[in-house]
Design a protein around this motif. Sequence first.
Motif, PDB file in Angstrom:
ATOM      1  N   HIS A  42       0.874  -1.174   0.000  1.00  0.00           N
ATOM      2  CA  HIS A  42       0.000   0.000   0.000  1.00  0.00           C
ATOM      3  C   HIS A  42       0.911   1.224   0.000  1.00  0.00           C
ATOM      4  O   HIS A  42       1.795   1.346   0.855  1.00  0.00           O
ATOM      5  CB  HIS A  42      -0.883  -0.018   1.260  1.00  0.00           C
ATOM      6  CG  HIS A  42      -1.658   1.257   1.452  1.00  0.00           C
ATOM      7  ND1 HIS A  42      -2.888   1.479   0.875  1.00  0.00           N
ATOM      8  CD2 HIS A  42      -1.364   2.396   2.155  1.00  0.00           C
ATOM      9  CE1 HIS A  42      -3.322   2.682   1.220  1.00  0.00           C
ATOM     10  NE2 HIS A  42      -2.407   3.259   1.986  1.00  0.00           N
ATOM     11  N   GLN A  65      -4.411  -2.343   6.630  1.00  0.00           N
ATOM     12  CA  GLN A  65      -5.474  -3.274   6.204  1.00  0.00           C
ATOM     13  C   GLN A  65      -5.446  -3.495   4.690  1.00  0.00           C
ATOM     14  O   GLN A  65      -5.614  -4.611   4.211  1.00  0.00           O
ATOM     15  CB  GLN A  65      -6.841  -2.739   6.661  1.00  0.00           C
ATOM     16  CG  GLN A  65      -7.030  -2.836   8.169  1.00  0.00           C
ATOM     17  CD  GLN A  65      -8.094  -1.876   8.710  1.00  0.00           C
ATOM     18  OE1 GLN A  65      -8.617  -1.034   7.982  1.00  0.00           O
ATOM     19  NE2 GLN A  65      -8.396  -1.999   9.994  1.00  0.00           N
ATOM     20  N   ASP A  66      -5.188  -2.435   3.942  1.00  0.00           N
ATOM     21  CA  ASP A  66      -5.143  -2.541   2.484  1.00  0.00           C
ATOM     22  C   ASP A  66      -3.953  -3.397   2.040  1.00  0.00           C
ATOM     23  O   ASP A  66      -4.080  -4.257   1.162  1.00  0.00           O
ATOM     24  CB  ASP A  66      -5.064  -1.136   1.863  1.00  0.00           C
ATOM     25  CG  ASP A  66      -5.137  -1.176   0.344  1.00  0.00           C
ATOM     26  OD1 ASP A  66      -6.060  -1.841  -0.187  1.00  0.00           O
ATOM     27  OD2 ASP A  66      -4.279  -0.565  -0.320  1.00  0.00           O
ATOM     28  N   TYR A  68      -2.491  -5.705   3.752  1.00  0.00           N
ATOM     29  CA  TYR A  68      -2.787  -7.096   4.112  1.00  0.00           C
ATOM     30  C   TYR A  68      -3.805  -7.717   3.141  1.00  0.00           C
ATOM     31  O   TYR A  68      -3.634  -8.857   2.696  1.00  0.00           O
ATOM     32  CB  TYR A  68      -3.286  -7.189   5.560  1.00  0.00           C
ATOM     33  CG  TYR A  68      -3.617  -8.608   5.967  1.00  0.00           C
ATOM     34  CD1 TYR A  68      -2.600  -9.498   6.304  1.00  0.00           C
ATOM     35  CD2 TYR A  68      -4.935  -9.066   5.967  1.00  0.00           C
ATOM     36  CE1 TYR A  68      -2.887 -10.819   6.632  1.00  0.00           C
ATOM     37  CE2 TYR A  68      -5.228 -10.386   6.296  1.00  0.00           C
ATOM     38  CZ  TYR A  68      -4.206 -11.260   6.628  1.00  0.00           C
ATOM     39  OH  TYR A  68      -4.489 -12.568   6.941  1.00  0.00           O
ATOM     40  N   GLN A  69      -4.846  -6.953   2.795  1.00  0.00           N
ATOM     41  CA  GLN A  69      -5.860  -7.473   1.854  1.00  0.00           C
ATOM     42  C   GLN A  69      -5.247  -7.751   0.479  1.00  0.00           C
ATOM     43  O   GLN A  69      -5.617  -8.706  -0.200  1.00  0.00           O
ATOM     44  CB  GLN A  69      -7.043  -6.499   1.711  1.00  0.00           C
ATOM     45  CG  GLN A  69      -8.020  -6.513   2.867  1.00  0.00           C
ATOM     46  CD  GLN A  69      -8.487  -7.916   3.267  1.00  0.00           C
ATOM     47  OE1 GLN A  69      -8.814  -8.745   2.426  1.00  0.00           O
ATOM     48  NE2 GLN A  69      -8.514  -8.174   4.559  1.00  0.00           N
ATOM     49  N   ASN A  70      -4.294  -6.924   0.067  1.00  0.00           N
ATOM     50  CA  ASN A  70      -3.607  -7.154  -1.213  1.00  0.00           C
ATOM     51  C   ASN A  70      -2.779  -8.438  -1.163  1.00  0.00           C
ATOM     52  O   ASN A  70      -2.688  -9.174  -2.149  1.00  0.00           O
ATOM     53  CB  ASN A  70      -2.726  -5.958  -1.586  1.00  0.00           C
ATOM     54  CG  ASN A  70      -3.570  -4.751  -1.985  1.00  0.00           C
ATOM     55  OD1 ASN A  70      -4.690  -4.910  -2.465  1.00  0.00           O
ATOM     56  ND2 ASN A  70      -3.047  -3.562  -1.773  1.00  0.00           N
ATOM     57  N   VAL A  72      -3.582 -11.045   0.830  1.00  0.00           N
ATOM     58  CA  VAL A  72      -4.612 -12.100   0.823  1.00  0.00           C
ATOM     59  C   VAL A  72      -5.067 -12.393  -0.617  1.00  0.00           C
ATOM     60  O   VAL A  72      -5.195 -13.555  -1.028  1.00  0.00           O
ATOM     61  CB  VAL A  72      -5.820 -11.682   1.705  1.00  0.00           C
ATOM     62  CG1 VAL A  72      -7.005 -12.607   1.501  1.00  0.00           C
ATOM     63  CG2 VAL A  72      -5.410 -11.655   3.181  1.00  0.00           C
ATOM     64  N   ALA A  73      -5.281 -11.321  -1.381  1.00  0.00           N
ATOM     65  CA  ALA A  73      -5.714 -11.468  -2.780  1.00  0.00           C
ATOM     66  C   ALA A  73      -4.635 -12.178  -3.602  1.00  0.00           C
ATOM     67  O   ALA A  73      -4.941 -13.009  -4.474  1.00  0.00           O
ATOM     68  CB  ALA A  73      -6.027 -10.097  -3.373  1.00  0.00           C
ATOM     69  N   LYS A  82      -7.772 -19.530   0.929  1.00  0.00           N
ATOM     70  CA  LYS A  82      -8.000 -18.392   1.825  1.00  0.00           C
ATOM     71  C   LYS A  82      -6.930 -18.396   2.913  1.00  0.00           C
ATOM     72  O   LYS A  82      -6.628 -19.459   3.477  1.00  0.00           O
ATOM     73  CB  LYS A  82      -9.372 -18.517   2.499  1.00  0.00           C
ATOM     74  CG  LYS A  82     -10.541 -18.110   1.631  1.00  0.00           C
ATOM     75  CD  LYS A  82     -11.829 -18.249   2.421  1.00  0.00           C
ATOM     76  CE  LYS A  82     -13.036 -17.833   1.575  1.00  0.00           C
ATOM     77  NZ  LYS A  82     -14.294 -18.122   2.286  1.00  0.00           N
ATOM     78  N   ASP A 242      -7.298  -8.024   9.678  1.00  0.00           N
ATOM     79  CA  ASP A 242      -8.027  -8.621   8.555  1.00  0.00           C
ATOM     80  C   ASP A 242      -9.504  -8.249   8.645  1.00  0.00           C
ATOM     81  O   ASP A 242     -10.275  -8.892   9.350  1.00  0.00           O
ATOM     82  CB  ASP A 242      -7.853 -10.144   8.587  1.00  0.00           C
ATOM     83  CG  ASP A 242      -8.563 -10.816   7.407  1.00  0.00           C
ATOM     84  OD1 ASP A 242      -9.097 -10.092   6.539  1.00  0.00           O
ATOM     85  OD2 ASP A 242      -8.573 -12.054   7.360  1.00  0.00           O
ATOM     86  N   SER A 244     -11.808  -8.714   6.680  1.00  0.00           N
ATOM     87  CA  SER A 244     -12.741  -9.725   6.147  1.00  0.00           C
ATOM     88  C   SER A 244     -13.129 -10.745   7.219  1.00  0.00           C
ATOM     89  O   SER A 244     -14.055 -11.528   7.025  1.00  0.00           O
ATOM     90  CB  SER A 244     -12.115 -10.449   4.948  1.00  0.00           C
ATOM     91  OG  SER A 244     -11.105 -11.350   5.397  1.00  0.00           O
ATOM     92  N   GLU A 246     -11.455 -13.361   8.254  1.00  0.00           N
ATOM     93  CA  GLU A 246     -10.999 -14.744   8.011  1.00  0.00           C
ATOM     94  C   GLU A 246      -9.853 -15.165   8.939  1.00  0.00           C
ATOM     95  O   GLU A 246      -9.724 -16.325   9.299  1.00  0.00           O
ATOM     96  CB  GLU A 246     -10.519 -14.894   6.550  1.00  0.00           C
ATOM     97  CG  GLU A 246     -11.616 -14.842   5.511  1.00  0.00           C
ATOM     98  CD  GLU A 246     -12.462 -16.112   5.482  1.00  0.00           C
ATOM     99  OE1 GLU A 246     -12.014 -17.152   6.006  1.00  0.00           O
ATOM    100  OE2 GLU A 246     -13.582 -16.057   4.943  1.00  0.00           O
TER     101      GLU A 246
END
Length: 531
Positions: A42, A65-66, A68-70, A72-73, A82, A242, A244, A246
């Motif tokens: 990020h 968070q962004d 980390y989400q990147n 995860v993706a 997942k 996270d 989401s 998960e």
Amino acid sequence: MSHDVKQMIENGETVLGIELGSTRIKSVLIGANHEPIASGSHDWENSYVDNIWTYSLDDIWSGLQDSYQNLVADVKKQYDVKLQTIGAIGFSGMMHGYMAFNKDEELLVPFRTWRNNITEEASKALTELFNYNIPQRWSIAHLYQAILNKEDHVSEIDFQTTLAGYIHWQLTGEKVLGVGEASGVFPIDLETKSFNQNMINQFNEQVASRNFAWKLEDILPEVLVAGEDAGTLTAEGAKLLDVSGELQSGIPLCPPEGDAGTGMVATNSVAKRTGNVSAGTSAFAMVVLEKDLSKVYPEIDLVTTPTGNLVAMAHSNNCTSDLNAWVGLFGEFSKAIGADVDADTLFSTLFHQALKGDADGGGLLSYGYLSGEHMTHFEEGRPLFARSSESQFTLANFMRTHLFTAFGAMKIGMDILLKEENVKLDEVLGHGGIFKTEGVAQSLLAGAFDTPVSVMETAGEGGAWGIALLGAYLKHQKQGQTLEAYLNENVFGNQSVKTINPDPEDVQGFEQFMARYKKGLSIERAAVDNL
């Protein structure tokens, strides 16, 4: 292969490292062989608010968070799985700065980053009080300056920490710091591997007349060394990281570290008599010492490795910016004559010219001071190039001089260590963009330090990988295996390393250039004062 990695991810045999740098929050997931298997990032920028360089809490959390989400993706895209559990997690951040909280865990003033030069009075007073160099960016300098400024919030402080320490605290509930990060907050006692108690007492006496409800030891985090348990991810912490929902709680975390320490780990330079040079926009050399320095030097900062060994740091504000600008100018020229050359070819061609120049750069002189340079006491910079009428003005000498000067200010600090303090150095590891053209900057740096310089394949992996390795050390630590042994045997054993030994002619040539560089500082002074 991806099936094996998928199982590794599902079984929680991975380690996550996240580093909050000044322009990017990078997340790296490593597998059992310590190599990155997924990443996310990020981009962010600091803000200048009310004369303070800062990042807001909202930006910190949304950025984390962004990133980390990147990651995860990336895991989902590559392995169709997942990310729900991880073997260990580590956080690292830009060192120093000031984050102070009250008993309700509220931030009392906006986060003051390492970039702020607003603590000169405190820095000088504490350096004198402790007889120990306390740079302006250190956390204790920020706290003492706030006291000298009679800021109201100081009486309400319940806890003070760094960026990495703050995130770790919010995710685990633990108020701790790794010793390398802690060494940029307050001086470390090398015996106890914790904050220096004598200096804490001196500080408390110094501020006793202010009648604060706290003593310094009450508001500082606990100090831990690499491999020590630093808590586990709480259910609230898992939701914070996270969004989401998960990620499972209960994951162990290693002590949070600073970017200097993770850089040492990522370049395998945590052992005594080793060093590393990070060269980009700015440059710093870090040398792991065998003993204390004989006296205080304002040019040398003292920090520690993540295991608590003393490290001397020679830091210069300027390195490659002016050099890159000149290469850009040659790029414009090639385009103008219809010979459009890509950046890699341009850099490689020009850098290799430097190896054909006279040993001392042919009498040319340059200062790449785009900004001020504390090592040579300039509050502002003026990039300049000068030569005498007798100098050898060739392309080879021009490029050699600009590569020399990129390391010039840092060499002044290194000369204090190597010549005045007789520090012994077996090897230096170079990392950063300037080393991308194989063998050029590396051989000139070997000449500058009169020490072998090595460059590794993974030198580009950076601090997020370094903190992931510290997480792996926590997870896999064998009884009694030191961090140095762990890195040598488990991580870097099969690394391909290219080492260049100093050429005596280069050593002599660099010394001649430095004599000219020091003499010419009056030209830079005139430029700053009059342009």
